[in-house]
Design a protein around this motif. Sequence first.
Motif, PDB file in Angstrom:
ATOM      1  N   LEU A  26      -2.135   8.250   3.916  1.00 25.79           N
ATOM      2  CA  LEU A  26      -2.900   8.666   5.097  1.00 25.79           C
ATOM      3  C   LEU A  26      -3.448  10.078   4.929  1.00 25.79           C
ATOM      4  N   VAL A  27      -2.723  10.896   4.172  1.00 27.51           N
ATOM      5  CA  VAL A  27      -3.128  12.297   3.988  1.00 27.51           C
ATOM      6  C   VAL A  27      -4.177  12.438   2.886  1.00 27.51           C
ATOM      7  N   ARG A  28      -4.113  11.548   1.900  1.00 28.23           N
ATOM      8  CA  ARG A  28      -4.957  11.660   0.713  1.00 28.23           C
ATOM      9  C   ARG A  28      -6.457  11.773   1.045  1.00 28.23           C
ATOM     10  N   PRO A  29      -7.043  10.873   1.854  1.00 29.54           N
ATOM     11  CA  PRO A  29      -8.486  10.999   2.145  1.00 29.54           C
ATOM     12  C   PRO A  29      -8.823  12.252   2.934  1.00 29.54           C
ATOM     13  N   VAL A  30      -7.900  12.722   3.775  1.00 32.79           N
ATOM     14  CA  VAL A  30      -8.154  13.952   4.533  1.00 32.79           C
ATOM     15  C   VAL A  30      -8.246  15.138   3.584  1.00 32.79           C
ATOM     16  N   LEU A  31      -7.304  15.210   2.624  1.00 35.49           N
ATOM     17  CA  LEU A  31      -7.337  16.295   1.651  1.00 35.49           C
ATOM     18  C   LEU A  31      -8.632  16.263   0.832  1.00 35.49           C
ATOM     19  N   ARG A  32      -9.051  15.066   0.443  1.00 38.57           N
ATOM     20  CA  ARG A  32     -10.287  14.953  -0.337  1.00 38.57           C
ATOM     21  C   ARG A  32     -11.484  15.472   0.437  1.00 38.57           C
ATOM     22  N   ARG A  33     -11.557  15.107   1.712  1.00 39.44           N
ATOM     23  CA  ARG A  33     -12.694  15.570   2.522  1.00 39.44           C
ATOM     24  C   ARG A  33     -12.681  17.084   2.671  1.00 39.44           C
ATOM     25  N   VAL A  34     -11.486  17.657   2.856  1.00 44.02           N
ATOM     26  CA  VAL A  34     -11.388  19.119   2.981  1.00 44.02           C
ATOM     27  C   VAL A  34     -11.856  19.795   1.709  1.00 44.02           C
TER      28      VAL A  34
END
Length: 435
Positions: A95-103
Amino acid sequence: MAIVFVLIALLVLAVLVTGNWYVWRRLFRDTTRGPGAVRRTGAVLIAGGWALAFGAFFAGNGGAPFWLQQVLAWPGFLWLGLSLYLLLGLLAGELVRPVLRRVLERRARTAEAASAPAEPKPIPAGQGAAPAGSGSPGAGAGGDGGPADPDGAGATASSSGPSRRLFVSRVVAGAAAAAAVGTVGHGTYGVLRGPGVKRVTVPLAKLPRAAHGFRIAVVSDIHLGPVLGRGFAQKVVDTINSTQPDLIAVVGDLVDGSVKDLGPAAAPLARLRARHGSFFVTGNHEYFSGAEQWVDEVRRLGLTPLENARTELPHFDLAGVNDLAGEDEGQGPDYARALGDRDRERACVLMAHQPVQIHQAVDHGVDLQLSGHTHGGQLWPGNLIARGANPTLAGLDRYGDTQLYVSRGAGAWGPPTRVGAPSDVTVIELASREA
């Protein structure tokens, strides 16, 4: 039946293989740039952990020398807990992985925009271009972002594509590993330091005024074995005695092993102290460990086994029934023998290891049943499974005119770890409505 067993075994094997492949991939493959020592070490670690876990299980159930059981039990059972929380941590990381990528992508775009060359300014009419090498903003060698800048393009490339994915994978894997180690470490420390004390008041309609405030120390699921030994038993005994109970009720699953191996570990039970004595009923694990021998051993240590039996205390009856696992040996619970001829005008407290035995207790007019067995789930989210298999997971509940109290237990089975279900010794204080 054999086909069903084989299908279930294959399903469990498939889940284990898939889960461990996923853990290896996220922890070791996705965090490295290519094949090498780290990936091989990760595969050996995971395979070795499961080899120790299965070794500990089969050594305990196969009658291996007790020293070998002890050698395998600590690392093997701890691996079970660690692998569970590694898997849960990595799944949460999805769940965190795509958020980190976008950041990271947003930061890269911002940095790229900031390093882009400025728009050339129009030259007023009548003015010529600046001489070459005069240091004007557009000149190559010393300009801002000109073609001679050795870092601009390289920085953009290094913050995108494979490098960004590698960074995200390492962050997620590191966080999941740290969370798993911290969770298992804290949960193991909570078990090894010994159970806490929980106090619960239980009113009984038939209890006379003279028995108001009578204290019963309830302890279950101590699970002495290759991991939890004599030192742990002493902590449990000290905790119980510190509450100064009127009566002690040990409601099953005292041991995981034979009297020969665990007799010395159980020896501190001889120091239990209560005004009206200490009583014991079998749990399912006693029938895996030689129930008849353990009944004799606890009697020798000064406890009174209640094998489908009842004793009349001054103000209420105390009864105990064998565990359901005893049915395979012809020693199952016999409620008629324990409760059939009693005076129903007197209050009755029943010791029965499993909460599911509450339905027979209701039928026989029991006022309070004391149970264990569930461990409160022991390892979250195991509480969800345990709750579905038991009428009450932990604490006090009511079924008709009968109340049921389920202890979370003092020890642990398998991993010596508890998460979301702290161990306890419960002091039940009986209350009379006449007081």
